[in-house]
Motif scaffolding. Sequence first.
Motif, PDB file in Angstrom:
ATOM      1  N   LEU A 207       1.615 -12.987   6.846  1.00 11.39           N
ATOM      2  CA  LEU A 207       0.482 -12.329   6.197  1.00 11.39           C
ATOM      3  C   LEU A 207       0.879 -10.949   5.675  1.00 11.39           C
ATOM      4  N   ASP A 208       1.837 -10.320   6.339  1.00 10.89           N
ATOM      5  CA  ASP A 208       2.334  -9.026   5.884  1.00 10.89           C
ATOM      6  C   ASP A 208       3.054  -9.159   4.544  1.00 10.89           C
ATOM      7  N   VAL A 209       3.773 -10.268   4.352  1.00 10.84           N
ATOM      8  CA  VAL A 209       4.427 -10.504   3.060  1.00 10.84           C
ATOM      9  C   VAL A 209       3.379 -10.604   1.957  1.00 10.84           C
ATOM     10  N   PHE A 210       2.314 -11.365   2.215  1.00  7.50           N
ATOM     11  CA  PHE A 210       1.256 -11.505   1.207  1.00  7.50           C
ATOM     12  C   PHE A 210       0.600 -10.153   0.915  1.00  7.50           C
ATOM     13  N   ALA A 211       0.491  -9.316   1.926  1.00 11.75           N
ATOM     14  CA  ALA A 211      -0.184  -8.029   1.749  1.00 11.75           C
ATOM     15  C   ALA A 211       0.703  -6.991   1.074  1.00 11.75           C
ATOM     16  N   ARG A 212       2.000  -6.978   1.394  1.00 13.28           N
ATOM     17  CA  ARG A 212       2.871  -5.883   0.980  1.00 13.28           C
ATOM     18  C   ARG A 212       3.718  -6.170  -0.247  1.00 13.28           C
ATOM     19  N   ARG A 213       4.158  -7.414  -0.400  1.00 12.88           N
ATOM     20  CA  ARG A 213       5.080  -7.709  -1.498  1.00 12.88           C
ATOM     21  C   ARG A 213       4.300  -7.958  -2.782  1.00 12.88           C
ATOM     22  N   THR A 214       4.254  -6.948  -3.633  1.00 12.92           N
ATOM     23  CA  THR A 214       3.450  -7.034  -4.852  1.00 12.92           C
ATOM     24  C   THR A 214       4.015  -8.034  -5.857  1.00 12.92           C
ATOM     25  N   VAL A 215       5.264  -8.470  -5.661  1.00  7.67           N
ATOM     26  CA  VAL A 215       5.848  -9.451  -6.581  1.00  7.67           C
ATOM     27  C   VAL A 215       5.395 -10.872  -6.267  1.00  7.67           C
ATOM     28  N   MET A 216       4.665 -11.055  -5.187  1.00  2.00           N
ATOM     29  CA  MET A 216       4.152 -12.392  -4.856  1.00  2.00           C
ATOM     30  C   MET A 216       3.190 -12.848  -5.946  1.00  2.00           C
ATOM     31  N   LEU A 217       3.459 -14.002  -6.546  1.00  2.00           N
ATOM     32  CA  LEU A 217       2.567 -14.573  -7.551  1.00  2.00           C
ATOM     33  C   LEU A 217       1.492 -15.438  -6.903  1.00  2.00           C
ATOM     34  N   LEU A 218       1.807 -15.999  -5.736  1.00  2.00           N
ATOM     35  CA  LEU A 218       0.802 -16.698  -4.942  1.00  2.00           C
ATOM     36  C   LEU A 218       0.180 -15.658  -4.008  1.00  2.00           C
ATOM     37  N   ARG A 219      -1.067 -15.334  -4.234  1.00  2.00           N
ATOM     38  CA  ARG A 219      -1.730 -14.281  -3.496  1.00  2.00           C
ATOM     39  C   ARG A 219      -2.516 -14.858  -2.311  1.00  2.00           C
TER      40      ARG A 219
END
Length: 224
Positions: free
Chosen positions: A103-115
């Motif tokens: 969940l931290d990856v989804f929150a912090r990594r702004t390059v994630m295209l799948l939100r």
Amino acid sequence: RYQVGRPHDPDADRFGHVPYTEEGLAALGTTVARWYASLVCRPVKVIATDADNTLWSGVLGEDGANGIRIEGGYASLQRKLAEQTTGGRLVCVLSKNEETDVLDVFARRTVMLLRREHVVAHRIDWNSKAENLRSIASELELGADSFVFLDDNPVECAEMRARVPGVTTVRVPAASAQVESFVDHLWPLDQPRVTAEDRKRSQMYRENASRAQLKRSVESLDAF
């Protein structure tokens, strides 16, 4: 899509009225078969995806949230999954990891295209992915045969095929260079038509999942 270098065969066209090379005919035939399959196969309603070496390159537990790479084919797969949600399909995450880390990856990594808002449900723990998929299917009130499961691990794929055979299980290539082509040729994700009813149905499933998650988080039915 199929990168046919020489589709036309002038000699065969002149002598036998067959205007295409073998590669050209294969591409045309595959295109027709793919279109037909999208119309007659059982409709896909949910895509359940692994995280490590599927949504991104790397192992979160070893590389950390800043060490995993979200590029190339992995970015293409994320983009494809996000597009599926606009077409009325649901996306879930099944990952053997620490929940807070993913969940931290989804929150912090702004390059994630799948939100995070694209993901209707998740099971991020160390339990069997087959059992976790059954749990999500029950939560959404959908049959397992409406699921597609994506994972790079052959053992996880074999277990899913053995324990939940109704699921369409597809192994993601281990080589990152092959993932982009894999995404472009992932037939179960084709959507020849999307109706307003499809989008309404997706919202209904999301609401069911939200209610189920809230129910799990409270101590009593009265509190729910």
